[in-house]
Design an enzyme around this catalytic site. Structure first.
Site, PDB file in Angstrom:
ATOM      1  N   GLU A 274       0.579  -1.815   0.288  1.00 38.53           N
ATOM      2  CA  GLU A 274      -0.206  -0.613  -0.021  1.00 38.53           C
ATOM      3  C   GLU A 274       1.045   1.503  -0.061  1.00 38.53           C
ATOM      4  OE1 GLU A 274      -3.164   0.091  -0.638  1.00 38.53           O
ATOM      5  OE2 GLU A 274      -3.288  -1.934  -0.363  1.00 38.53           O
TER       6      GLU A 274
HETATM    7  C1  LIG Z   1       2.944  -9.810   0.643  1.00 37.64           C
HETATM    8  C2  LIG Z   1       3.217  -8.867  -0.346  1.00 37.64           C
HETATM    9  C3  LIG Z   1       1.352  -8.054  -0.646  1.00 37.64           C
HETATM   10  C4  LIG Z   1       0.790  -7.389  -1.899  1.00 37.64           C
HETATM   11  N1  LIG Z   1      -0.125  -6.980  -1.817  1.00 37.64           N
HETATM   12  C5  LIG Z   1      -0.533  -5.869  -3.680  1.00 37.64           C
HETATM   13  C6  LIG Z   1      -1.961  -6.356  -3.600  1.00 37.64           C
HETATM   14  O1  LIG Z   1      -2.726  -6.776  -3.257  1.00 37.64           O
HETATM   15  N2  LIG Z   1      -1.918  -5.793  -4.966  1.00 37.64           N
HETATM   16  C7  LIG Z   1      -1.304  -4.561  -5.792  1.00 37.64           C
HETATM   17  O2  LIG Z   1      -0.937  -4.335  -6.563  1.00 37.64           O
HETATM   18  N3  LIG Z   1       0.410  -5.341  -4.856  1.00 37.64           N
HETATM   19  C8  LIG Z   1       0.207  -5.539  -3.854  1.00 37.64           C
HETATM   20  N4  LIG Z   1       1.710  -5.813  -3.093  1.00 37.64           N
HETATM   21  C9  LIG Z   1       3.395  -5.310  -4.017  1.00 37.64           C
HETATM   22  C10 LIG Z   1       3.179  -4.016  -2.993  1.00 37.64           C
HETATM   23  O3  LIG Z   1       2.341  -2.876  -3.242  1.00 37.64           O
HETATM   24  C11 LIG Z   1       4.723  -3.355  -3.718  1.00 37.64           C
HETATM   25  O4  LIG Z   1       5.655  -4.385  -4.048  1.00 37.64           O
HETATM   26  C12 LIG Z   1       4.653  -2.042  -3.191  1.00 37.64           C
HETATM   27  O5  LIG Z   1       3.624  -0.620  -4.201  1.00 37.64           O
HETATM   28  C13 LIG Z   1       6.654  -1.796  -4.164  1.00 37.64           C
HETATM   29  O6  LIG Z   1       6.044  -1.850  -5.124  1.00 37.64           O
HETATM   30  P1  LIG Z   1       8.473  -2.238  -5.755  1.00 37.64           P
HETATM   31  O7  LIG Z   1       8.500  -3.874  -4.387  1.00 37.64           O
HETATM   32  O8  LIG Z   1       7.946  -2.820  -6.604  1.00 37.64           O
HETATM   33  O9  LIG Z   1       9.306  -1.761  -5.021  1.00 37.64           O
HETATM   34  P2  LIG Z   1       9.924  -0.496  -6.244  1.00 37.64           P
HETATM   35  O10 LIG Z   1       8.462   0.222  -6.663  1.00 37.64           O
HETATM   36  O11 LIG Z   1      10.674  -1.066  -7.002  1.00 37.64           O
HETATM   37  O12 LIG Z   1      10.913   0.531  -4.516  1.00 37.64           O
HETATM   38  C14 LIG Z   1      12.111  -0.055  -4.530  1.00 37.64           C
HETATM   39  C15 LIG Z   1      12.385   0.865  -3.698  1.00 37.64           C
HETATM   40  O13 LIG Z   1      12.491   2.321  -3.863  1.00 37.64           O
HETATM   41  C16 LIG Z   1      11.709   3.234  -3.000  1.00 37.64           C
HETATM   42  N5  LIG Z   1      11.693   4.479  -4.245  1.00 37.64           N
HETATM   43  C17 LIG Z   1      10.629   3.464  -4.891  1.00 37.64           C
HETATM   44  N6  LIG Z   1      10.389   5.192  -5.531  1.00 37.64           N
HETATM   45  C18 LIG Z   1      10.882   6.146  -4.706  1.00 37.64           C
HETATM   46  C19 LIG Z   1      10.906   7.745  -4.781  1.00 37.64           C
HETATM   47  N7  LIG Z   1      10.116   8.341  -5.509  1.00 37.64           N
HETATM   48  N8  LIG Z   1      11.046   8.183  -3.435  1.00 37.64           N
HETATM   49  C20 LIG Z   1      12.086   7.290  -2.618  1.00 37.64           C
HETATM   50  N9  LIG Z   1      11.939   5.909  -2.519  1.00 37.64           N
HETATM   51  C21 LIG Z   1      11.714   5.103  -3.694  1.00 37.64           C
HETATM   52  C22 LIG Z   1      10.605   2.325  -2.656  1.00 37.64           C
HETATM   53  O14 LIG Z   1      10.318   2.627  -0.905  1.00 37.64           O
HETATM   54  C23 LIG Z   1      11.902   0.779  -2.336  1.00 37.64           C
HETATM   55  O15 LIG Z   1      12.236   0.852  -1.025  1.00 37.64           O
HETATM   56  C24 LIG Z   1       2.030  -6.141  -2.896  1.00 37.64           C
HETATM   57  C25 LIG Z   1       3.366  -7.047  -1.344  1.00 37.64           C
HETATM   58  C26 LIG Z   1       3.908  -7.883  -1.023  1.00 37.64           C
HETATM   59  C27 LIG Z   1       4.871  -8.448  -1.492  1.00 37.64           C
END
Ligand SMILES: Cc1cc2nc3c(=O)[nH]c(=O)nc-3n(C[C@H](O)[C@H](O)[C@H](O)COP(=O)(O)OP(=O)(O)OC[C@H]3O[C@@H](n4cnc5c(N)ncnc54)[C@H](O)[C@@H]3O)c2cc1C
Length: 596
Positions: free
Chosen positions: A443
């Site tokens: 989220e």
């Molecule tokens: C158990 C689990 C359940 C989930 N459930 C759902 C679901 O039901 N539906 C759904 O759609 N998704 C779901 N997700 C996905 C989750 O919302 C994402 O993993 C999360 O939004 C982060 O995206 P990412 O993993 O691609 O990380 P990335 O977007 O690749 O980010 C990697 C890192 O970079 C940082 N970062 C990125 N951009 C910036 C910025 N501009 N400034 C500072 N820092 C930044 C982030 O904070 C993070 O630390 C789930 C994930 C998990 C692990």
């Protein structure tokens, strides 16, 4: 095995004594039928369900996890989850806060928030399934066409169907502008959705008859980036416009993830292969529609943090009272025992009091936010609705970001209190620490909450929500300026509120010359704002306890916990303020190539 008993007394104190929620809710439209008796009955029953049905399944669900069957692309949840869900549905809990028109009970979100805290404390993995249904209900209510609401909402509200939220793709998480899933219009007005979504909570499970996915995808003529995203409702079993349920749709679970915590909550790769779906809301405005759902879901994840803090606190407190190790530094406190219980040791008390202090004030914060949500949803006065919306949208990243980060700290401390036993699975404490870890990630990560708070809610929206909240603090400090009993809280709070405004302006000036200043300050700003917010709710809690009719012990406990918070947690704002004043240079100057 860990225990759970809902903290009903503290919940009622926050609800009735601190926030006067009964009167606030009764004064809103549709408030006539609401009463304290009704709320209490709901809370008592939720406490029973949480403690006796959900909590006993928590540890087993963690050990067993979910099972995926490749041949049928089906997912089986841990033993007992399905039966618990059947009881939840039979009890009418799925529609607790949903409108009567769709079969719900139309209870306020404020009561829903307390029920949710109990479900989360009892079994976070299990409670993830109804969480997303609540988000889907919200999005369809606000953006769905009438037939979509009729056809999809009634079975979701009845609990026969569940919802999901499908945003994330392998190459795109935070940056939704990159998403590739496509939606082709079909001649009958529906769409064919194709693409892969990952990490979808509850994407497949064995709890409900049908699963309603809300999917973000691009239309063929979509502009690039976030301005080209539309939202679609895509059921697991096809649903015609008259509500007839048909064959399996082209939406299937490709696998489930093996993960650190919330193992009983299925996390699915979802493959959409020409799946039949319907657009929800206007073309290319899907992100806005999804934000409706995300706001509700973000507050809900903040409540997950709170639920874990409470559960970890209860169990580490019980252990600290029983575990005998060493003597108190000032001499034996329990000379008849072979050693003193560890609750006599100062640092064990620090860890316990930190959990108690952030948990109790966190609960008031969440309920205050939920009351604003109810005002926004129920009031017929446009100005009142707008004010509630401004303040709520400012507080949501604080609820989500701060309470989930603190849940990590509190579950870590709770484990520490159990020493080596905390690290052993059998005792159940390490599960809370593992479960808490995801709450700062999904989220929107803490970083994204922080950017939302500082970049959008404070700077883009000209600080409207901050101003309202500072006015609230100002009014409280003024009202109690001559109250000697509250001076130890009101004085520091008033000073910090003033500094909060000044620091915000300072960052704004710096950011005007260098946008990196916002990113550099954001996470410190979130913590800083969050700690002051909890300080405000602590001061209000002491004032309410003093003015109320509760026992002397209750009042003493509130005052002592508030004092601990002000003296030992609130000073963290100084370090965050210092970091913010340092500016972006030390973060941004090192060339990327020189990181090593
Ligand atoms: C158990 C689990 C359940 C989930 N459930 C759902 C679901 O039901 N539906 C759904 O759609 N998704 C779901 N997700 C996905 C989750 O919302 C994402 O993993 C999360 O939004 C982060 O995206 P990412 O993993 O691609 O990380 P990335 O977007 O690749 O980010 C990697 C890192 O970079 C940082 N970062 C990125 N951009 C910036 C910025 N501009 N400034 C500072 N820092 C930044 C982030 O904070 C993070 O630390 C789930 C994930 C998990 C692990």
């Amino acid at each position: 095995m860990t225990q759970y008993a809902a903290p009903l007394d503290d919940m009622r104190f926050a609800l009735y004594d601190v926030l006067d929620a009964e009167q606030v809710l009764k004064a809103l439209p549709r408030g006539e039928a609401l009463s304290r008796e009704l709320f209490d009955a709901v809370l008592d029953e939720a406490a029973r369900f949480s403690a006796h049905v959900l909590a006993p399944l928590n540890q087993g669900g963690d050990a067993e996890g979910c099972h995926y069957d490749k041949d049928s692309a089906s997912v089986t949840t841990p033993k007992g989850f399905k039966d618990a869900n059947a009881q939840f549905v039979a009890g009418g809990w799925a529609g607790l806060t949903a409108p009567e028109q769709y079969g719900g009970q139309d209870l306020p979100e404020t009561i829903g928030a307390l029920v949710k805290e109990m479900l989360d404390s009892a079994n976070l993995s299990w409670s993830n399934y109804p969480l997303l249904s609540a988000g889907a209900t919200e999005a369809l209510l606000q953006h769905g066409e009438e037939w979509q609401r009729e056809v999809f909402l009634k079975p979701i509200v009845a609990g026969r169907w569940t919802g999901t939220m499908c945003l994330t793709e392998p190459h795109c998480g935070t940056d939704l502008g990159l998403l590739k899933t496509r939606a082709e219009p079909a001649p009958d007005g529906s769409y064919r959705i194709s693409g892969t979504k990952i990490f979808i909570t509850g994407g497949e499970q064995d709890l409900s008859e049908n699963i309603v996915h809300l999917v973000l995808a691009r239309l063929p003529d979509a502009p690039a980036g976030t301005k080209g995203i539309s939202m679609f409702v895509v059921p697991k079993f096809k649903v015609a416009r008259d509500g007839t349920v048909g064959a399996r749709n082209g939406a299937a679970c490709g696998s489930i993830e093996h993960k650190m915590g919330i193992k009983g909550s299925s996390t699915c790769v979802m493959n959409f292969d020409g799946a039949e779906g319907y657009r929800v809301g206007p073309p290319h405005k899907g992100l806005m529609a999804m934000f409706t759902m995300m706001n509700a879901a973000r507050l809900a994840v903040g409540i997950q943090g709170l639920g874990l803090i409470e559960r970890a606190y209860q169990n580490s407190l019980a252990y600290a009272r029983e575990r005998l190790q060493m003597r108190a530094l000032g001499g034996a406190k329990f000379p008849d025992k072979p050693a003193d219980p560890i609750i006599v040791h100062a640092d064990v008390r620090r860890m316990l009091l930190t959990q108690k202090a952030v948990g109790e004030a966190g609960r008031v914060l969440v309920l205050h936010a939920a009351l604003l949500g109810d005002t926004q949803l129920r009031s017929t006065d446009a100005a009142q609705r707008a004010l509630a919306e401004q303040e709520l949208s400012f507080l949501i990243p604080i609820c989500k970001g701060l309470l989930t980060e603190l849940s990590n700290q509190c579950t870590y401390d709770a484990m520490q209190i159990l020493g080596g036993h905390g690290y052993i699975a059998e005792w159940g404490m390490e599960q809370f620490a593992r479960d808490a870890r995801i709450t700062t990630i999904y989220e929107g990560t803490t970083q994204i909450q922080a950017l939302d708070l500082l970049g959008r809610k404070v700077f883009q929206l000209q600080g409207a929500g901050l101003k309202l909240f500072l006015e609230r603090i100002g009014a409280f400090c003024k009202q109690h300026a001559d109250n000697a009993q509250l001076a130890e809280f009101v004085g520091p709070l008033a000073k910090l509120a003033q500094q909060w405004g000044e620091l915000t302006q300072r960052i704004g000036v710096a950011a005007a010359g260098n946008p990196d200043e916002i990113g550099a300050a954001a996470v410190d700003y979130l913590f800083y704002s969050g700690y002051i917010t909890l300080a405000y709710f602590w001061a209000r809690s002491v004032a309410s306890a003093d003015a109320g009719t509760r026992s002397a012990e209750f009042k003493q406990a509130k005052r002592a916990t508030a004092r601990f918070y002000y003296q030992r947690v609130l000073p963290r704002t100084e370090a965050h303020a210092s970091s913010m004043r340092a500016g972006a240079a030390s973060l941004m100057d090192l060339p990327e190539a020189l990181f090593g």
